[in-house]
Design an enzyme around this catalytic site. Sequence first.
Site, mmCIF file in Angstrom:
data_model
loop_
_atom_site.group_PDB
_atom_site.id
_atom_site.type_symbol
_atom_site.label_atom_id
_atom_site.label_comp_id
_atom_site.label_asym_id
_atom_site.label_seq_id
_atom_site.Cartn_x
_atom_site.Cartn_y
_atom_site.Cartn_z
ATOM 1 N N ASN A 43 -19.152 -4.813 43.324
ATOM 2 C CA ASN A 43 -17.952 -4.345 42.423
ATOM 3 C C ASN A 43 -18.746 -3.703 41.075
ATOM 4 O OD1 ASN A 43 -15.707 -5.048 43.265
ATOM 5 N ND2 ASN A 43 -16.127 -7.056 41.997
ATOM 6 N N GLY A 46 -18.744 1.685 41.483
ATOM 7 C CA GLY A 46 -18.996 3.916 41.744
ATOM 8 C C GLY A 46 -17.490 4.327 42.510
ATOM 9 N N GLU A 167 -9.126 -0.252 48.094
ATOM 10 C CA GLU A 167 -8.821 -1.542 48.307
ATOM 11 C C GLU A 167 -6.918 -2.086 48.411
ATOM 12 O OE1 GLU A 167 -11.098 -4.103 45.910
ATOM 13 O OE2 GLU A 167 -12.358 -2.567 45.554
#
Length: 280
Positions: A43, A46, A167
């Site tokens: 996390n 970038g 994601e």
Amino acid sequence: MTATPVISINDISYKYDGQKSYALENVSLSVRSGEWLAIVGHNGSGKSTLAKILNGLQFPESGSVVVEGLELTIDTIWDIRRLVGMVFQSPDNQFVGATVQDDVAFGLENNGVPYQLMKTRVLDALDRVQMAEFLNQEPHHLSGGQKQRVAIAGVIALRPKVIILDEATSMLDPLGRDEVLKTVRHLKDEQGLTVISITHDLEEAAKADRMIVMNQGKVYKEGTPHEIFKLEEELIGLGLDIPFPIKMANELSKKGLHMPESYLTDEELVNELWTLHFNK
Ligand code: ADP
Ligand code: MG
């Protein structure tokens, strides 16, 4: 798959206002036409910043981004956004239309596509993600996987070259995740769509054509899933995990079994165990 780059990123850096460190620092990479590229990283490494730059939502401070021969500038930004579509993490925050078809039509309307053509494109896109029967439904009644497929329809209606999933399956249940990945894989095979998938899902990353590992705003490593997951301890040191079959093979070799390869799927591991050790 050809080796032609659909995207070239040349030495870009980016810093958010008020931040001390760079979110991206001297990043260079190219994306090949028709490939499935998985981007992994801890996390804050970038990944989303990179995705937003590729989609023309942010401009790099230095360096250049070229998509299909077009350099990202204020003048090409709308062309680039059409060429590089993006699906975000949260299925609920990306709806703008009151019905599924209005939602998919939104991007086309913004691009000034005439009504009849727009209707055809919307139906075609919904058909391709198996959501045509939901066209008059209100998006908030859909499941997470269905919402993400409608979001994908909104992207592919614009006939992009590249789709970025940031994601996009992380908030879905296993069934929704499978639906979405299957849909994208089908679009890739059928239309030669290039896929950039930012993911924490190791099984998904293991199936990619190529992987990039980001660390602290930089490209840490690039390679095939086999090459990347071979790094094992190094990846764990970066806060990443490795697929279960690789961990299992490591434990077995500690116990003295000869395990010459790195195994990305359960099937590969089981077959190898069977042929090397049990089938004598
Ligand atoms: P990732 O997607 O890999 O988690 P991000 O690209 O979101 O990483 O973030 C990279 C770095 O930039 C992090 O240090 C993060 O805190 C910072 N950052 C991200 N978005 C913003 C923002 N809107 N304002 C300030 N800093 C940000
Ligand atoms: Mg992110």
